[in-house]
Design an enzyme around this catalytic site. Structure first.
Site, short mmCIF file in Angstrom:
data_model
loop_
_atom_site.label_atom_id
_atom_site.label_comp_id
_atom_site.label_asym_id
_atom_site.label_seq_id
_atom_site.Cartn_x
_atom_site.Cartn_y
_atom_site.Cartn_z
N PRO A 169 0.53 2.14 -0.40
CA PRO A 169 0.97 1.60 -1.70
C PRO A 169 1.73 0.28 -1.63
O PRO A 169 1.99 -0.33 -2.67
CB PRO A 169 1.89 2.71 -2.24
CG PRO A 169 2.31 3.49 -1.05
CD PRO A 169 1.20 3.39 -0.06
N TYR A 184 -1.00 -10.81 -3.92
CA TYR A 184 -0.18 -9.85 -4.67
C TYR A 184 -0.59 -9.82 -6.15
O TYR A 184 -0.67 -8.74 -6.74
CB TYR A 184 1.32 -10.20 -4.53
CG TYR A 184 2.22 -9.11 -5.07
CD1 TYR A 184 2.47 -7.95 -4.32
CD2 TYR A 184 2.79 -9.22 -6.33
CE1 TYR A 184 3.27 -6.94 -4.81
CE2 TYR A 184 3.60 -8.21 -6.83
CZ TYR A 184 3.84 -7.07 -6.07
OH TYR A 184 4.63 -6.07 -6.58
N HIS A 233 6.17 -9.96 -14.91
CA HIS A 233 7.03 -10.39 -13.81
C HIS A 233 6.45 -11.66 -13.18
O HIS A 233 5.31 -11.67 -12.75
CB HIS A 233 7.16 -9.29 -12.76
CG HIS A 233 8.12 -8.21 -13.16
ND1 HIS A 233 8.72 -7.37 -12.27
CD2 HIS A 233 8.61 -7.87 -14.37
CE1 HIS A 233 9.53 -6.54 -12.91
NE2 HIS A 233 9.47 -6.82 -14.20
N TYR A 291 11.17 -5.48 -2.43
CA TYR A 291 10.62 -4.78 -1.27
C TYR A 291 11.56 -5.08 -0.10
O TYR A 291 11.69 -6.25 0.28
CB TYR A 291 9.23 -5.29 -0.91
CG TYR A 291 8.14 -4.98 -1.92
CD1 TYR A 291 7.96 -5.76 -3.06
CD2 TYR A 291 7.27 -3.91 -1.72
CE1 TYR A 291 6.95 -5.49 -3.98
CE2 TYR A 291 6.25 -3.63 -2.63
CZ TYR A 291 6.10 -4.42 -3.74
OH TYR A 291 5.10 -4.15 -4.64
N LYS A 301 -1.99 -2.02 -4.75
CA LYS A 301 -3.40 -2.36 -4.96
C LYS A 301 -4.29 -1.18 -5.40
O LYS A 301 -5.38 -1.39 -5.91
CB LYS A 301 -4.00 -2.96 -3.67
CG LYS A 301 -3.46 -4.31 -3.31
CD LYS A 301 -4.07 -5.39 -4.17
CE LYS A 301 -3.27 -6.66 -4.18
NZ LYS A 301 -2.53 -6.93 -5.40
P1 FAD Z 1 -7.21 9.59 -9.18
O1 FAD Z 1 -6.11 9.00 -9.98
O2 FAD Z 1 -6.86 10.39 -7.99
O3 FAD Z 1 -8.09 10.46 -10.18
C1 FAD Z 1 -9.09 11.33 -9.72
C2 FAD Z 1 -9.25 12.46 -10.71
O4 FAD Z 1 -10.31 13.30 -10.31
C3 FAD Z 1 -8.01 13.32 -10.80
O5 FAD Z 1 -7.62 13.49 -12.15
C4 FAD Z 1 -8.44 14.65 -10.16
O6 FAD Z 1 -7.78 15.76 -10.72
C5 FAD Z 1 -9.93 14.63 -10.46
N1 FAD Z 1 -10.70 15.48 -9.55
C6 FAD Z 1 -10.53 15.65 -8.21
N2 FAD Z 1 -11.42 16.51 -7.72
C7 FAD Z 1 -12.19 16.90 -8.75
C8 FAD Z 1 -13.27 17.80 -8.87
N3 FAD Z 1 -13.74 18.47 -7.80
N4 FAD Z 1 -13.83 17.98 -10.08
C9 FAD Z 1 -13.37 17.31 -11.16
N5 FAD Z 1 -12.33 16.45 -11.12
C10 FAD Z 1 -11.75 16.25 -9.92
N6 FAD Z 1 -0.95 3.10 -6.09
C11 FAD Z 1 -0.16 2.09 -6.26
O7 FAD Z 1 -0.66 0.98 -6.46
N7 FAD Z 1 1.21 2.28 -6.25
C12 FAD Z 1 1.78 3.53 -6.06
O8 FAD Z 1 2.98 3.67 -6.08
C13 FAD Z 1 0.96 4.61 -5.86
N8 FAD Z 1 1.46 5.85 -5.65
C14 FAD Z 1 0.60 6.90 -5.43
C15 FAD Z 1 1.10 8.18 -5.16
C16 FAD Z 1 0.22 9.25 -4.90
C17 FAD Z 1 0.77 10.63 -4.61
C18 FAD Z 1 -1.17 9.02 -4.91
C19 FAD Z 1 -2.14 10.17 -4.62
C20 FAD Z 1 -1.66 7.74 -5.19
C21 FAD Z 1 -0.79 6.66 -5.44
N9 FAD Z 1 -1.26 5.38 -5.72
C22 FAD Z 1 -0.42 4.35 -5.89
C23 FAD Z 1 -2.65 5.08 -5.79
C24 FAD Z 1 -3.15 5.05 -7.23
O9 FAD Z 1 -2.42 5.95 -8.01
C25 FAD Z 1 -4.60 5.40 -7.15
O10 FAD Z 1 -5.25 4.35 -6.45
C26 FAD Z 1 -5.28 5.63 -8.49
O11 FAD Z 1 -4.79 6.81 -9.08
C27 FAD Z 1 -6.79 5.75 -8.30
O12 FAD Z 1 -7.39 6.20 -9.45
P2 FAD Z 1 -8.68 7.11 -9.39
O13 FAD Z 1 -9.04 7.34 -10.82
O14 FAD Z 1 -9.67 6.51 -8.47
O15 FAD Z 1 -8.22 8.46 -8.68
C1 DHB Z 2 5.38 0.60 -7.49
C2 DHB Z 2 4.62 1.14 -6.51
C3 DHB Z 2 4.13 0.33 -5.51
O1 DHB Z 2 3.36 0.84 -4.56
C4 DHB Z 2 4.41 -1.02 -5.49
O2 DHB Z 2 3.95 -1.78 -4.47
C5 DHB Z 2 5.17 -1.55 -6.48
C6 DHB Z 2 5.65 -0.73 -7.50
C7 DHB Z 2 5.91 1.48 -8.55
O3 DHB Z 2 5.62 2.68 -8.50
O4 DHB Z 2 6.62 1.00 -9.44
#
Ligand code: FAD
Ligand code: DHB
Length: 405
Positions: free
Chosen positions: A297, A388, A77, A205, A301
């Site tokens: 979100p 961004y 994009h 947005y 980021k």
């Molecule tokens: P996570 O993806 O949370 O992974 C952590 C892992 O650790 C999980 O698999 C969990 O099961 C595991 N875990 C937890 N506790 C334990 C334990 N005690 N023992 C072993 N394993 C464990 N970001 C965006 O940019 N756009 C979005 O639209 C967006 N939507 C989101 C919606 C939700 C509901 C959430 C929660 C987050 C969202 N995010 C979004 C943020 C983005 O998805 C996260 O920043 C990203 O997943 C971070 O990755 P991570 O690996 O640090 O954590």
């Molecule tokens: C999406 C999520 C976001 O938080 C964003 O800023 C842009 C796109 C998505 O889930 O596609």
């Protein structure tokens, strides 16, 4: 009963994007790691989350050797739109700063990482219960867990806490040894995934009088859309018809006319939060990704920060093993936090710019003025575009200033 004690160099807690990518990056530099995940692989793959990758994130995935499908299927994009008062204004990312973003779901990235790990025969344990950290202050940390009813122990050199916001790693650190910074927003995002071709070319947005809405996508046949909702709302109260009616009202007539109210294949509510813990290193334990920080979100980021954290962590561990020096490990916190706080600022700014806040008429006017300034000023647009698409991974403020001077 402890069945067996094994040994590895790094125990990674969590098989989200941070943990899986760290595993791949470490494998590339010859460092052994075991991943412990509390959920099943299918559960991890079933979570619908982020969708926008920065250019730096794509480069790290290339570096890790897991970008083939991303290049084949990801959507480049070159711009993003902001909707306000029924009009749409384009922020021309490529034109303004020469960079783009890639739309590729977190689920797909996670799948690519899992497949690479399986192909290499590297060790991951899913459905690991009661993961507990021991002796991370000293030089011989251990991690215990239960799997299929049997207790196991792994001794290691380092523990990487990649276990998300609710994980065990940050909770293992006494509160007086860290400082936390937090802001909770008075609303959430209700998200819907639908198998229908997106009727928009770029993400939109929208700031509307009824609240924020986002038109996004996952592929040429799948849309992802969000509306701002109250914190007390329940997914069950949002039928597909109610969601699409609200989405169309917030998006304005032109997009409303083109939007197909398709059945949802996933629907969930996420609260919005800003959070940072400092430091990120505690002896032999390192926090990375959502375990260390959360952004709302709006700026897309969260996933990208998880990627830059583990990129820095793998470099620090690589240099430690090569040089047997602690300094690269000491720099981990400051390297990450410089980038983390800039992403926190940007996500907070975009959240404030685009959502409906309970507040006074003055705040609403300031928000409106900030949007008008953005639409009128190429400098303001460049600043938004620069953030961004993502600040460079090795962004050093003083170096950048020296370069400009
Ligand atoms: P996570 O993806 O949370 O992974 C952590 C892992 O650790 C999980 O698999 C969990 O099961 C595991 N875990 C937890 N506790 C334990 C334990 N005690 N023992 C072993 N394993 C464990 N970001 C965006 O940019 N756009 C979005 O639209 C967006 N939507 C989101 C919606 C939700 C509901 C959430 C929660 C987050 C969202 N995010 C979004 C943020 C983005 O998805 C996260 O920043 C990203 O997943 C971070 O990755 P991570 O690996 O640090 O954590
Ligand atoms: C999406 C999520 C976001 O938080 C964003 O800023 C842009 C796109 C998505 O889930 O596609």
């Amino acid at each position: 009963m402890t069945s067996r004690t094994t040994r590895t160099q790094v125990v990674i807690v969590g098989a989200g994007p941070a943990g899986l990518l760290l595993g791949e990056l470490l494998r590339k530099v010859g460092i052994d790691a075991v991943i412990l995940e509390q959920r099943s692989a299918d559960y991890v793959l079933g979570r619908i989350r982020a969708g926008v990758l920065e250019q730096g994130t794509v480069q790290v995935l290339e570096h890790a050797g897991v970008a083939a499908r991303l290049h084949a299927e990801g959507l480049t994009h070159e711009g993003v739109e902001i909707g306000f008062h029924g009009h749409r204004h384009r922020i021309a990312l490529r034109e303004l700063i020469g960079k783009t973003v890639t739309v590729y779901g977190q689920t797909e990235m996670t799948r690519d990482l899992m497949e690479a790990r399986n192909a290499s025969g590297a060790h991951s344990i899913y459905e690991a219960e009661d993961v507990t950290l021991h002796d991370w202050r000293g030089t011989t940390p251990r991690v215990t867990y239960r799997h299929l009813g049997v207790t196991h122990e792994i001794s290691c050199d380092f523990i990487a806490g990649c276990d998300g916001f609710h994980g065990v790693c940050r909770r293992s650190i006494p509160a007086d040894q860290m400082q936390t910074f937090e802001r909770i927003y008075p609303f959430g995002w209700l998200g819907v995934l639908s198998d229908v071709p997106p009727p928009w070319k770029e993400l939109i947005y929208a700031n509307s009088a009824r609240g924020f809405a986002l038109a996004s996508m996952r592929s040429p046949t799948r849309v992802r859309c969000y509306v701002q909702c109250g914190l007390d709302e329940r997914v069950e109260d949002w039928s597909d018809a109610r969601f699409w009616d609200e989405f169309r009202l917030r998006m304005g007539e032109e997009i409303a006319d083109r939007t197909m109210p398709a059945p949802s294949i996933e629907k969930s509510i996420a609260p919005l939060r800003s959070f940072v813990v400092e430091p990120l290193r505690f002896g032999r334990l390192f926090l990375a990704g959502d375990a260390a920080h959360i952004v709302p979100p709006t700026g897309a980021k969260g996933l990208n920060l998880a990627v830059s954290d583990v990129f820095y962590l793998h470099e620090a561990l690589r240099d430690y093993y090569r040089e047997q020096r602690d300094e690269p490990l000491d720099r981990y916190t400051s390297r990450c936090l410089r980038r983390v706080w800039k992403a926190e600022r940007f996500s907070w700014w975009m959240t404030r710019l685009l959502h409906l806040f309970p507040g006074d008429a003055f705040s609403r006017r300031i928000q409106q003025t900030e949007l008008e300034y953005l639409f009128d000023s190429r400098f303001a647009q460049s600043s938004m575009a620069e953030n961004y698409v993502g600040l460079p991974l090795d962004y050093e403020a003083h170096e950048a200033r020296a370069h400009v001077a």
